[in-house]
Design a protein around this motif. Structure first.
Motif, PDB file in Angstrom:
ATOM      1  N   MET B 247      50.127  47.132  40.615  1.00 50.14           N
ATOM      2  CA  MET B 247      49.476  46.241  39.656  1.00 50.14           C
ATOM      3  C   MET B 247      48.121  45.846  40.200  1.00 50.14           C
ATOM      4  SD  MET B 247      50.130  44.493  36.741  1.00 50.14           S
ATOM      5  CE  MET B 247      50.071  42.727  36.628  1.00 50.14           C
ATOM      6  N   PRO B 248      47.034  46.353  39.607  1.00 47.04           N
ATOM      7  CA  PRO B 248      45.726  45.953  40.118  1.00 47.04           C
ATOM      8  C   PRO B 248      45.519  44.450  39.948  1.00 47.04           C
ATOM      9  CG  PRO B 248      45.540  47.689  38.456  1.00 47.04           C
ATOM     10  CD  PRO B 248      46.950  47.237  38.453  1.00 47.04           C
ATOM     11  N   VAL B 249      44.841  43.839  40.884  1.00 47.70           N
ATOM     12  CA  VAL B 249      44.560  42.413  40.727  1.00 47.70           C
ATOM     13  C   VAL B 249      43.363  42.208  39.821  1.00 47.70           C
ATOM     14  CG1 VAL B 249      45.604  41.602  42.851  1.00 47.70           C
ATOM     15  CG2 VAL B 249      43.256  42.400  42.880  1.00 47.70           C
ATOM     16  N   ALA B 250      42.531  43.232  39.716  1.00 46.71           N
ATOM     17  CA  ALA B 250      41.392  43.104  38.812  1.00 46.71           C
ATOM     18  C   ALA B 250      40.924  44.491  38.405  1.00 46.71           C
ATOM     19  CB  ALA B 250      40.249  42.347  39.490  1.00 46.71           C
ATOM     20  N   GLU B 251      40.408  44.577  37.186  1.00 46.51           N
ATOM     21  CA  GLU B 251      39.757  45.801  36.753  1.00 46.51           C
ATOM     22  C   GLU B 251      38.363  45.425  36.293  1.00 46.51           C
ATOM     23  OE1 GLU B 251      41.909  48.409  34.278  1.00 46.51           O
ATOM     24  OE2 GLU B 251      43.604  48.500  35.650  1.00 46.51           O
ATOM     25  N   LEU B 252      37.382  45.959  36.969  1.00 43.17           N
ATOM     26  CA  LEU B 252      35.998  45.613  36.675  1.00 43.17           C
ATOM     27  C   LEU B 252      35.470  46.678  35.728  1.00 43.17           C
ATOM     28  CD1 LEU B 252      35.023  44.931  40.417  1.00 43.17           C
ATOM     29  CD2 LEU B 252      36.039  43.325  38.773  1.00 43.17           C
ATOM     30  N   GLN B 253      35.133  46.243  34.511  1.00 33.73           N
ATOM     31  CA  GLN B 253      34.788  47.261  33.508  1.00 33.73           C
ATOM     32  C   GLN B 253      33.558  46.888  32.689  1.00 33.73           C
ATOM     33  OE1 GLN B 253      38.490  47.806  31.504  1.00 33.73           O
ATOM     34  NE2 GLN B 253      38.969  45.636  31.463  1.00 33.73           N
ATOM     35  N   ARG B 254      32.495  46.532  33.394  1.00 35.57           N
ATOM     36  CA  ARG B 254      31.255  46.245  32.669  1.00 35.57           C
ATOM     37  C   ARG B 254      30.276  47.414  32.722  1.00 35.57           C
ATOM     38  NH1 ARG B 254      33.862  43.299  30.582  1.00 35.57           N
ATOM     39  NH2 ARG B 254      33.815  41.044  30.440  1.00 35.57           N
ATOM     40  N   HIS B 255      30.610  48.443  33.465  1.00 36.98           N
ATOM     41  CA  HIS B 255      29.756  49.628  33.424  1.00 36.98           C
ATOM     42  C   HIS B 255      29.910  50.273  32.049  1.00 36.98           C
ATOM     43  CE1 HIS B 255      28.092  50.052  37.461  1.00 36.98           C
ATOM     44  NE2 HIS B 255      29.237  49.598  37.940  1.00 36.98           N
ATOM     45  N   THR B 256      28.822  50.817  31.538  1.00 36.03           N
ATOM     46  CA  THR B 256      28.908  51.450  30.231  1.00 36.03           C
ATOM     47  C   THR B 256      29.081  52.957  30.357  1.00 36.03           C
ATOM     48  OG1 THR B 256      26.509  51.525  30.163  1.00 36.03           O
ATOM     49  CG2 THR B 256      27.574  49.666  29.083  1.00 36.03           C
ATOM     50  N   ALA B 257      29.130  53.433  31.592  1.00 34.35           N
ATOM     51  CA  ALA B 257      29.426  54.852  31.827  1.00 34.35           C
ATOM     52  C   ALA B 257      30.253  54.942  33.099  1.00 34.35           C
ATOM     53  CB  ALA B 257      28.133  55.652  31.956  1.00 34.35           C
ATOM     54  N   ALA B 258      30.621  56.155  33.459  1.00 39.45           N
ATOM     55  CA  ALA B 258      31.533  56.337  34.582  1.00 39.45           C
ATOM     56  C   ALA B 258      30.942  55.806  35.884  1.00 39.45           C
ATOM     57  CB  ALA B 258      31.873  57.810  34.732  1.00 39.45           C
ATOM     58  N   VAL B 259      31.841  55.302  36.734  1.00 38.81           N
ATOM     59  CA  VAL B 259      31.430  54.742  38.020  1.00 38.81           C
ATOM     60  C   VAL B 259      31.438  55.858  39.064  1.00 38.81           C
ATOM     61  CG1 VAL B 259      32.003  53.040  39.787  1.00 38.81           C
ATOM     62  CG2 VAL B 259      32.415  52.509  37.386  1.00 38.81           C
ATOM     63  N   ASN B 260      30.376  55.896  39.876  1.00 45.54           N
ATOM     64  CA  ASN B 260      30.284  56.939  40.905  1.00 45.54           C
ATOM     65  C   ASN B 260      30.561  56.436  42.308  1.00 45.54           C
ATOM     66  OD1 ASN B 260      29.571  59.182  39.300  1.00 45.54           O
ATOM     67  ND2 ASN B 260      27.489  58.373  39.114  1.00 45.54           N
ATOM     68  N   ALA B 261      30.314  55.167  42.544  1.00 45.66           N
ATOM     69  CA  ALA B 261      30.420  54.691  43.919  1.00 45.66           C
ATOM     70  C   ALA B 261      30.758  53.213  43.922  1.00 45.66           C
ATOM     71  CB  ALA B 261      29.114  54.919  44.676  1.00 45.66           C
ATOM     72  N   VAL B 262      31.406  52.805  45.004  1.00 43.01           N
ATOM     73  CA  VAL B 262      31.804  51.421  45.126  1.00 43.01           C
ATOM     74  C   VAL B 262      31.762  51.051  46.607  1.00 43.01           C
ATOM     75  CG1 VAL B 262      34.259  52.034  45.182  1.00 43.01           C
ATOM     76  CG2 VAL B 262      33.599  49.763  44.442  1.00 43.01           C
ATOM     77  N   ALA B 263      31.325  49.818  46.903  1.00 41.48           N
ATOM     78  CA  ALA B 263      31.258  49.372  48.296  1.00 41.48           C
ATOM     79  C   ALA B 263      31.505  47.872  48.361  1.00 41.48           C
ATOM     80  CB  ALA B 263      29.889  49.696  48.896  1.00 41.48           C
ATOM     81  N   TRP B 264      32.347  47.473  49.307  1.00 44.51           N
ATOM     82  CA  TRP B 264      32.589  46.042  49.512  1.00 44.51           C
ATOM     83  C   TRP B 264      31.438  45.456  50.304  1.00 44.51           C
ATOM     84  CZ3 TRP B 264      36.600  43.368  47.360  1.00 44.51           C
ATOM     85  CH2 TRP B 264      37.655  44.108  46.855  1.00 44.51           C
ATOM     86  N   ALA B 265      31.185  44.189  50.037  1.00 43.98           N
ATOM     87  CA  ALA B 265      30.165  43.498  50.812  1.00 43.98           C
ATOM     88  C   ALA B 265      30.629  43.420  52.260  1.00 43.98           C
ATOM     89  CB  ALA B 265      29.938  42.101  50.258  1.00 43.98           C
ATOM     90  N   PRO B 266      29.758  43.755  53.207  1.00 43.80           N
ATOM     91  CA  PRO B 266      30.190  43.708  54.598  1.00 43.80           C
ATOM     92  C   PRO B 266      30.267  42.282  55.135  1.00 43.80           C
ATOM     93  CG  PRO B 266      27.932  44.491  54.457  1.00 43.80           C
ATOM     94  CD  PRO B 266      28.414  44.337  53.054  1.00 43.80           C
TER      95      PRO B 266
END
Lengths: 595, 341
Positions: B247-266
């Protein structure tokens, strides 16, 4: 805050209490004993004071390679477990380094030890949870099947299940609660409770004596243990100071808590609420629900103890992998990194930032080429253009398995097709399933075989007739004399007419006279009636031929007249051997002819 | 070839590479001026890894040609050694390679070692990604289209272990702890592996439509309970809490096209940046409690990003380095931009 462990006195008290717990838990051979003492800081709160672990041990790591007595080993293990817990709890305050040098690491522990270790993080208000209820009612509680107990009564039931703890008993003891647990299923035993209670109180009487720490004798230890009520309380308070220090979240920003005591209370409340949810979920065995409760768990942040036992409480539905995953989680989460509150920093530096504040979707770029994730896919998904040879090999492997599947399907299709053909060929087939088709076909084939035999034997007869006639031109008269049955050249037709009833009537001519073999088969019963020229050991040969055909001859009647043997044999077909009348007849004829 | 940003007003500093760029790595040295290793993306065997210096004072890029080198096929990932003292750079592609990148920009880069599994010397499937273990820097985990993940001991240039990790191609891998890593695959699952018990893995998430491949994975180094993954052809970033699998805790879906990359803040446990084909780099702030996230999602409102940067073209790469937490690097077309956070 005075940390009493530093003083010689405090250490001695700790040793004494633990020794006492050890003596009791060993005497009844249970797995652990815990003393929950009332906290000084938080009114009416029961916290871990001390315990003794007496259960299975996975890895024994010795700091010094010295031989220790069994009870000392146990003492040391309990101490090491406490040490490990403290080092795990301290994990957050010293993030860059690994755990302080605890002599044990989490992976060395058995499930029961984990249970024992995690118990250290629990606290209970009066009337709450198992120890709290014992304290509030001021009477002992015996819980068999503790692992399935309602979480309101025993909040650690899920943990207990993972550790196979089945029985726990708690009784009030010196402003606190003594809890003993066993992996055995022990029915309630009032006598045992009585014994435990009295034995504990007995020691609390200040019977002073010199301590002999190295005494290997359990009873000696018991006798030597001195314990004072005030000391226990004092010890408990001191201990609690340390514990509450561990329990206080270092980072209050995240939780937005006003004070450590508040956070502690909230922690306790959450803990119980969660335990309750977990239990319900376990019962309903509903994955979805259990996941929700997982969410519930993750409400909490920061507190390392929480993480430690949250992760252990997780209601995972991975069969058999639960402990593995729990251990993994513990490994991951045992050292939460320092979490700086940088929430606002992103907004503060906005004047410098490249980023704009989000105001809804506006300036988006529409992909030009229409292939989403084009470069990413070329990098990881469609790698065929990359090192062509290598991907070709893997594709061949794919093809191989794909073509295997395809050929397997074709084979099945063909098989079904052939079955349909078979079904259309066999007139007697009644059912459509494959077994019936095959069964009916077997029957049909047997019948056909029988017909073939009959026809063949008939032809044989004709051949023999022809041959015999050539050899013995005068035979006609003789045979007609003997049996009144005319087999003449003119009467060849008779034979062909008789084809239909060959089994009943069959005439064969031998050079020595008429041969008549009549075989009747009714299920397993065989009756053979025959006439033929007598010769030596003919009877024996016939019986032997019968045996070769797996016929069990149970009656033989014979008489010989004018050199002609008249024989009636009754036999049974042995077992499930398929013997047709035709086969028997041919065998008999062969015997006669060979004479 | 010094490229000064044309968009000074936006505080985005652009380096125009001679080639399209995919792989990108920040040096681990927390100095004021980060070095960037940039892997070209040319669809043939001849590719380059260029090393450039970003001068934070002049806000300009300076190529370091001596440190640049040829690379067979585009690198699927580049990473500098997690310890600033080590001059190593790792690249994945057909094989895992270790390069010596001297701190002196005039001495040349050298190929230090090629890590190849002897057992499969003749045929090693291409590596889709790798991750360097921060806690145990002699460990590098690679993942491959042959469904395996391999843990390398780079000190001995040997395979420490190889696991058949998934039912299909493995697309990304991330270390959580010295002995624990997670991977995502074309089979649509996120699995966690613990090297202490290699017999088991734990599936912590499966994509909703069965077998929607998961392409990228990022483990929150500030709070290891959380990881984020992206799906093929999806505008969503799925945030997982490893304690509540599936069960995901969140789904971030404000991109209007496919997501290519993701990075957590260090530097923060609750911030994450994502970038996609819509040309946007979005910074999200996760709610303080997962419950809040769930309720927000349940209200079908979803979580809004807090910050946005429009790049104007499909962003293919995104890096947010622990050594330089003030800068987010993105790559689109043949441009590399550093964005001040």
């Amino acid at each position: 805050m005075d940390v009493g462990f530093q003083s010689q006195e405090g250490e001695e008290q700790q040793r004494n209490l633990r020794k006492q717990l050890a003596a009791v838990v060993k005497s009844i051979q249970w797995n652990y004993a815990i003393f929950w003492a009332l906290s000084s800081k938080h009114q009416g709160l029961l916290v871990w004071s001390d315990g003794y672990y007496n259960g299975d041990i996975k890895t024994r790591k010795m700091i010094q390679p010295m031989e220790l007595q069994a009870d000392q080993l146990g003492m040391e293990r309990s101490g090491q477990l406490r040490e490990l817990y403290e080092s795990l709890s301290a994990g957050e305050s010293s993030p860059p380094t690994k755990r302080p040098s605890a002599s044990l690491s989490p992976e060395d522990l058995t499930d029961a030890e984990w249970y024992y270790l995690v118990c250290m993080s629990f606290t209970f208000s009066s009337g709450e949870g198992f120890p709290g209820t014992v304290l509030a009612n001021n009477r002992h509680i015996w819980l068999s099947n503790a692992q399935f107990a309602d979480s309101r009564i025993f909040s650690r039931s899920l943990l207990a299940r993972s550790a196979s703890i089945q029985t726990i008993v708690g009784f009030p003891f010196m402003n606190g609660v003594l809890e003993l647990g066993s992996t055995e299923m022990v029915p309630e035993d009032p006598a045992l409770v009585q014994q435990l209670t009295t034995s504990f109180w007995q020691f609390t009487n200040p019977v002073f004596s010199e301590q002999s720490p190295s005494s290997p004798q359990l009873d000696d230890n018991l006798a030597d243990t001195n314990f004072d009520r005030d000391d226990v309380e004092k010890f408990a308070l001191e201990n609690h100071d340390l514990l509450s220090e561990c329990l206080t979240p270092n980072n209050e920003n995240e939780l937005r808590m006003s004070s450590p005591s508040d956070s502690l209370n909230e922690f306790i409340q959450n803990q119980n609420a969660e335990n309750h949810n977990l239990m319900d979920d376990e019962c309903s065995n509903d994955l979805h629900a259990s996941l929700n409760s997982g969410d519930c768990i993750s409400q909490s942040f920061v507190n390392p103890e929480r993480i430690l036992h949250d992760s252990l409480l997780l209601p995972l539905d991975f069969n058999g992998n639960e402990t593995h995953y729990m251990n993994t989680l513990v490994a991951i989460l045992r050292n939460p990194k320092q979490q700086e509150a940088v929430t606002s920093s992103f907004h503060d530096n906005l004047h410098e930032s490249t980023f704009e504040v989000w105001k809804g979707v506006s300036k988006t770029h529409t992909p030009l080429n229409g292939i989403p994730q084009n470069m990413l896919k070329k990098t990881v998904v469609n790698m065929t253009w990359r090192s062509g040879l290598k991907s070709r090999i893997s594709r061949i492997e794919d093809d191989a398995s794909a073509s295997h599947m395809l050929s397997e399907r074709r084979r099945r299709e063909k098989l079904n097709e052939k079955f349909l053909i078979l079904r259309s060929l066999v007139p007697s087939i009644s059912k459509v399933d494959k077994t019936s088709i095959l069964g009916d076909t077997i029957e049909y084939l047997k019948e056909l075989e029988r017909r073939v035999e009959e026809l063949e034997s008939c032809r044989e007869l004709m051949d023999v007739e022809v041959r015999e006639k050539r050899k013995h031109p005068d035979v006609t008269e003789r045979t007609s004399d003997n049996y009144g049955t005319q087999i003449t050249r003119n009467k060849q037709k008779v034979c062909s007419i008789d084809e239909s009833e060959t089994e009943q009537h069959h005439w064969v001519l031998s050079k020595d006279g008429a041969v008549d073999v009549n075989v009747t088969v009714i299920q397993k019963d065989v009756v053979i009636e025959m006439h033929c020229p007598w010769r030596d050991s003919l009877l024996f040969d016939i019986v032997e031929a019968m045996n070769n055909l797996h016929l069990d001859c149970h009656s033989v009647q014979s008489n010989t007249q004018d050199g002609i043997l008249a024989l009636t044999v009754k036999a049974k077909i042995k077992g499930s051997v398929a013997v047709s009348a035709g086969m028997i007849r041919r065998a008999v004829q062969k015997v006669i002819r060979n004479s | 070839m010094e490229k000064n940003p044309s968009s000074q007003e936006s505080n985005a500093f652009t380096y125009e590479s001679p080639h399209p760029v995919y792989a990108m790595a920040f040096s681990s040295t927390p100095s004021s001026s980060p070095r960037l290793a940039l892997g070209s993306f040319i669809e043939d065997p001849n590719n380059r890894v260029n090393v450039v210096l970003f001068d934070e004072d002049s806000h300009s890029f300076r190529p370091l040609p001596a440190l640049s080198f040829d690379h067979p096929y585009p690198a699927t990932k580049l990473l500098f050694h997690p310890k600033p003292s080590s001059p190593l750079l790792a690249s994945s592609g057909d094989l895992l390679r270790l390069w010596h990148i001297p701190s002196d920009p005039s001495s040349p880069a050298e190929l230090r070692s090629v890590l190849n599994n002897i057992k499969s010397a003749e045929y090693s499937a291409p590596l889709t990604s790798f991750d360097w273990n921060d806690a145990e820097p002699r460990r590098i985990g690679t993942c491959s289209i042959d469904t395996t993940c391999t843990v390398w001991d780079i000190e001995h240039c040997a395979v420490e272990t190889q696991l058949i990790a998934h039912d299909k191609e493995v697309y990304d891998i991330a270390w959580g702890e010295a002995g624990v890593f997670a991977s995502v695959s074309a089979d649509g699952s996120v699995r966690i592996f613990d090297l202490r018990d290699k017999e088991h893995s734990t599936i912590v998430y499966e994509s909703p439509r069965p077998d929607t491949p998961l392409l990228r994975l990022a483990w929150n180094k500030m709070d290891l309970r959380y990881m984020a993954t992206t799906l093929m052809d999806s505008n969503r970033v799925v945030v997982l809490d490893i304690r509540s699998p599936a069960m995901p805790v969140a789904e971030l879906q404000r991109h209007t096209a496919a997501v290519n990359a993701v990075a957590w803040a260090p530097q923060s446990p609750r911030h994450i940046c994502s970038a996609g084909d819509d040309g946007l780099a979005l910074i999200w702030e996760l709610p303080a409690t997962a419950a809040a996230a769930t309720t927000t999602t349940a209200a079908s409102e979803g979580i809004d990003p807090i910050l946005v940067y429009p790049a104007g073209a499909e962003i293919n790469q995104l890096q947010w380095s622990a050594a330089h937490p003030d800068w987010i690097g993105i790559a689109f077309a043949n441009k590399v931009q550093l964005l001040r956070v």
